[in-house]
Write a protein that holds these residues in place. Structure first.
Motif, PDB file in Angstrom:
ATOM      1  N   ASN A 316       0.857  -1.184   0.000  1.00  0.00           N
ATOM      2  CA  ASN A 316       0.000   0.000   0.000  1.00  0.00           C
ATOM      3  C   ASN A 316       0.894   1.235   0.000  1.00  0.00           C
ATOM      4  N   SER A 317       0.845   1.985  -1.085  1.00  0.00           N
ATOM      5  CA  SER A 317       1.712   3.156  -1.224  1.00  0.00           C
ATOM      6  C   SER A 317       1.017   4.456  -0.824  1.00  0.00           C
ATOM      7  N   ALA A 318      -0.182   4.347  -0.226  1.00  0.00           N
ATOM      8  CA  ALA A 318      -0.944   5.543   0.154  1.00  0.00           C
ATOM      9  C   ALA A 318      -0.212   6.332   1.247  1.00  0.00           C
ATOM     10  N   ASN A 319      -0.422   7.629   1.236  1.00  0.00           N
ATOM     11  CA  ASN A 319       0.178   8.484   2.265  1.00  0.00           C
ATOM     12  C   ASN A 319      -0.547   8.355   3.601  1.00  0.00           C
ATOM     13  N   ASN A 320      -1.845   8.016   3.537  1.00  0.00           N
ATOM     14  CA  ASN A 320      -2.655   7.871   4.750  1.00  0.00           C
ATOM     15  C   ASN A 320      -3.289   6.481   4.761  1.00  0.00           C
ATOM     16  N   ILE A 321      -3.146   5.777   5.861  1.00  0.00           N
ATOM     17  CA  ILE A 321      -3.716   4.435   6.005  1.00  0.00           C
ATOM     18  C   ILE A 321      -4.608   4.420   7.241  1.00  0.00           C
ATOM     19  N   VAL A 322      -5.871   4.012   7.034  1.00  0.00           N
ATOM     20  CA  VAL A 322      -6.857   3.998   8.111  1.00  0.00           C
ATOM     21  C   VAL A 322      -7.135   2.546   8.505  1.00  0.00           C
ATOM     22  N   VAL A 323      -7.073   2.281   9.806  1.00  0.00           N
ATOM     23  CA  VAL A 323      -7.264   0.931  10.332  1.00  0.00           C
ATOM     24  C   VAL A 323      -8.365   0.959  11.390  1.00  0.00           C
ATOM     25  N   TRP A 324      -9.242  -0.044  11.339  1.00  0.00           N
ATOM     26  CA  TRP A 324     -10.306  -0.171  12.334  1.00  0.00           C
ATOM     27  C   TRP A 324     -10.030  -1.406  13.177  1.00  0.00           C
ATOM     28  N   ASN A 325      -9.935  -1.201  14.507  1.00  0.00           N
ATOM     29  CA  ASN A 325      -9.649  -2.300  15.434  1.00  0.00           C
ATOM     30  C   ASN A 325     -10.754  -2.370  16.497  1.00  0.00           C
ATOM     31  N   PRO A 326     -11.945  -2.902  16.126  1.00  0.00           N
ATOM     32  CA  PRO A 326     -13.018  -3.037  17.115  1.00  0.00           C
ATOM     33  C   PRO A 326     -12.679  -4.112  18.133  1.00  0.00           C
ATOM     34  N   GLY A 327     -13.147  -3.924  19.357  1.00  0.00           N
ATOM     35  CA  GLY A 327     -12.848  -4.879  20.417  1.00  0.00           C
ATOM     36  C   GLY A 327     -11.407  -4.807  20.869  1.00  0.00           C
ATOM     37  N   ILE A 350      -0.448   6.806   9.695  1.00  0.00           N
ATOM     38  CA  ILE A 350      -1.356   5.708  10.043  1.00  0.00           C
ATOM     39  C   ILE A 350      -2.263   6.136  11.195  1.00  0.00           C
ATOM     40  N   ARG A 351      -3.534   5.862  11.054  1.00  0.00           N
ATOM     41  CA  ARG A 351      -4.501   6.147  12.108  1.00  0.00           C
ATOM     42  C   ARG A 351      -5.275   4.859  12.414  1.00  0.00           C
ATOM     43  N   ASP A 399       0.509   8.210  19.097  1.00  0.00           N
ATOM     44  CA  ASP A 399      -0.254   9.149  18.273  1.00  0.00           C
ATOM     45  C   ASP A 399      -0.972   8.459  17.120  1.00  0.00           C
ATOM     46  N   MET A 400      -0.579   7.229  16.815  1.00  0.00           N
ATOM     47  CA  MET A 400      -1.236   6.490  15.736  1.00  0.00           C
ATOM     48  C   MET A 400      -2.610   5.962  16.151  1.00  0.00           C
ATOM     49  N   ILE A 401      -2.829   5.799  17.463  1.00  0.00           N
ATOM     50  CA  ILE A 401      -4.008   5.080  17.954  1.00  0.00           C
ATOM     51  C   ILE A 401      -5.001   6.044  18.585  1.00  0.00           C
ATOM     52  N   MET A 402      -6.261   5.955  18.150  1.00  0.00           N
ATOM     53  CA  MET A 402      -7.344   6.723  18.752  1.00  0.00           C
ATOM     54  C   MET A 402      -8.241   5.741  19.508  1.00  0.00           C
ATOM     55  N   PHE A 403      -8.048   5.658  20.835  1.00  0.00           N
ATOM     56  CA  PHE A 403      -8.889   4.785  21.649  1.00  0.00           C
ATOM     57  C   PHE A 403     -10.232   5.474  21.885  1.00  0.00           C
ATOM     58  N   GLU A 404     -11.315   4.769  21.568  1.00  0.00           N
ATOM     59  CA  GLU A 404     -12.648   5.359  21.679  1.00  0.00           C
ATOM     60  C   GLU A 404     -13.607   4.377  22.331  1.00  0.00           C
ATOM     61  N   TYR A 405     -14.479   4.923  23.161  1.00  0.00           N
ATOM     62  CA  TYR A 405     -15.569   4.144  23.744  1.00  0.00           C
ATOM     63  C   TYR A 405     -16.698   4.094  22.714  1.00  0.00           C
ATOM     64  N   PRO A 416     -13.133   6.029   4.892  1.00  0.00           N
ATOM     65  CA  PRO A 416     -12.880   4.760   4.186  1.00  0.00           C
ATOM     66  C   PRO A 416     -11.698   4.031   4.820  1.00  0.00           C
ATOM     67  N   ILE A 417     -11.852   2.717   4.987  1.00  0.00           N
ATOM     68  CA  ILE A 417     -10.904   1.926   5.767  1.00  0.00           C
ATOM     69  C   ILE A 417     -10.002   1.093   4.855  1.00  0.00           C
ATOM     70  N   ASP A 418      -8.723   1.046   5.206  1.00  0.00           N
ATOM     71  CA  ASP A 418      -7.765   0.198   4.485  1.00  0.00           C
ATOM     72  C   ASP A 418      -7.683  -1.201   5.089  1.00  0.00           C
ATOM     73  N   ILE A 419      -7.722  -1.275   6.412  1.00  0.00           N
ATOM     74  CA  ILE A 419      -7.546  -2.563   7.091  1.00  0.00           C
ATOM     75  C   ILE A 419      -8.526  -2.656   8.264  1.00  0.00           C
ATOM     76  N   VAL A 420      -9.234  -3.787   8.333  1.00  0.00           N
ATOM     77  CA  VAL A 420     -10.036  -4.117   9.512  1.00  0.00           C
ATOM     78  C   VAL A 420      -9.323  -5.248  10.246  1.00  0.00           C
ATOM     79  N   PHE A 421      -9.094  -5.053  11.527  1.00  0.00           N
ATOM     80  CA  PHE A 421      -8.483  -6.089  12.361  1.00  0.00           C
ATOM     81  C   PHE A 421      -9.462  -6.346  13.496  1.00  0.00           C
TER      82      PHE A 421
END
Length: 477
Positions: A316-327, A350-351, A399-405, A416-421
């Motif tokens: 993935n050569s994108a400048n911004n990579i969005v990852v969703w980590n539920p649970g 990376i976010r 700073d890469m991780i946004m912990f949210e309730y 739009p998401i690049d990776i779901v984990f």
């Protein structure tokens, strides 16, 4: 103000003057006394931006003034931090910021007005402008919410009520914190019972006809051909096990988990004996599910496992990579994933959106330290020492991780998401919630994105296929 004649009437005993200066005639006075005699609901009243609000007194543990909250990085703007309330660490929520109400500039040394509330088994501090008093009313006088009231989304309002010549907006504290109401719990329980009854009915019919039950609608997998009578017993046993797992652990046995469940059933039968396969309680349910969980759940990853995840990640050569980590839980998985992503995509921003419904965990996760043993392992390039000498993750990783309730089955306002984990999450949702989450995957993941679920979970996505890289199952288009 009351007139001279009205004051004379007061002296004569035919009227009274209320606290707010309004004159109460004898009829109104009788009505007020009648209402006071049938009070069946009490609420704590407070103000936000000059408007009157209230919440059920049964939700309020205490009222306090406090300040000097411990700041938690990378949390939502309305989370002021955490606070030690007589040994209990609680999260502090600014209700004004939650509702996007403008907040005056805050003096760091100022004390805030707080309602200490209990929601489910969690305790929170809720900051408001000013706390007024306790007001008793008749529950029947509460009117339905209306969009005209306040600057607040109507879904957070349980009703409006007039009391002591003031109009109060009654807030639903459970909805604000994403907790299911009693009505929603009742409906979920009814759905669970209906699901169990349907499964038992189908199992009985299938056993009588000596055929296998159909799989869930989530996949279109064809059921295997019937074999011998022993398979009828397996059908019945598995359905009883499925009911027990769902009622005890909220684990759904369907097409997402049935491949694993059938294999596990045979191992379980060999361990316990054919006559002792049923689950007698939580201990049996935990023992049955123990092999289900993905490796390194709730602990630091080994270098070998981290390398497997690394190899599973796409180019993935994108400048911004969005990852969703539920649970995300306490953060073991999120931090480990952040380190691997940083190694795999060193030039990208990376976010990671790390979500969980355990507010205490996601509030404390940004403050997490790492063990001495793990610090000497593959994590070492991503660590730094604190002033007390403990190892923690570098600012770049944090700073890469946004912990949210956040409850992952509710609306997710994610880019739009690049990776779901999402390991071992889907299996612990009712079928309808599973479909909601899987639909979210399909809608939000980019065309070149990927999805990683639990090692023993299987999902069906239109136009997606699964391949195994090492022991990691990866879904991609």
């Amino acid at each position: 103000m009351a007139t001279i004649q009205e004051r004379l009437n007061v002296l004569a005993g035919t009227t009274e003057i209320a606290e707010d200066g309004h004159v109460l005639t004898q009829e109104l006075l009788e009505e007020e006394k009648r209402k006071a005699s049938v009070i069946d609901y009490k609420m704590v009243t407070f103000s936000l931006a000059g408007k009157d609000y209230a919440i059920d007194i049964m939700k309020v543990k205490e009222i306090a003034k406090a300040g000097h909250f411990t700041y938690v990085p990378n949390t939502l703007p309305f989370v002021l931090g955490v606070y030690n309330l007589r040994g209990e660490i609680i999260s502090i929520i600014d209700l004004r910021k939650f509702f996007n109400i403008q907040v005056p500039e805050r003096d760091e040394n100022a004390l805030e007005n707080m309602l200490i509330v209990t929601v489910g088994e969690q305790t929170f501090g809720v900051v408001v402008d000013a706390i007024d008093k306790v007001v008793g009313i008749q529950k029947s006088t509460i009117q339905p919410p209306h969009p005209l009231f306040g600057d607040i989304n109507i879904k957070y309002i349980s009703g409006v009520v007039e009391a002591q010549h003031r109009l109060y907006i009654l807030l639903d504290i459970d909805k604000i914190f994403g907790v299911r109401t009693q009505e929603e719990e009742r409906k979920l329980e009814e759905d669970v019972k209906a699901q169990m009854l349907q499964r038992q009915t189908v199992a009985a019919e299938m056993a009588a006809q000596q055929i296998e039950p159909p799989t869930s609608k989530i996949t279109k997998k064809k059921a295997p051909d019937p074999v011998v009578d022993t398979q009828k017993q397996e059908i019945v046993d598995l359905n009883f096990i499925a009911d027990s797992l769902f009622s005890i652990k909220k684990f759904t046995l369907n097409s997402v988990t049935e491949d694993w469940a059938r294999k596990r059933y045979h191992d379980w039968k060999n361990e316990r004996g054919e006559k002792k396969t049923q689950l007698q309680g939580p201990e049996d349910a935990d023992a049955f599910l123990k092999p289900f969980y993905s490796r390194f759940t709730g602990e630091w990853w080994s270098e070998a496992y981290a390398q497997e995840v690394y190899k599973a990640l796409p180019d993935n050569s994108a400048n911004n990579i969005v990852v969703w980590n539920p649970g995300c839980g306490k953060g073991f998985e999120s931090y480990s994933l952040a380190c691997i992503l940083k190694k795999r995509y060193p030039g990208a921003k990376i976010r990671i959106y790390a979500h969980d419904i355990d507010l205490l965990s996601v509030s404390n996760a940004p403050l997490m330290n790492i063990s001495e043993a793990a610090s000497a392992d593959w994590y070492s390039p991503y660590l730094t020492r604190t002033a007390s000498g403990e190892w923690t993750f570098s600012k770049e990783i944090k700073d890469m991780i946004m912990f949210e309730y956040h409850d992952c089955v509710h609306t997710n306002n994610l880019p739009p998401i690049d990776i779901v984990f999402a390991r071992d999450i889907i299996a612990f949702l009712p079928e309808q919630s599973q479909r909601t989450m899987i639909n979210d995957f399909e809608e939000k993941v980019k065309g070149n994105g990927l999805i990683i679920v639990g090692e023993n979970e299987n999902i069906s996505l239109s136009g997606w296929s699964k391949k195994t890289i090492g022991s990691i199952g990866v879904y991609s288009k």
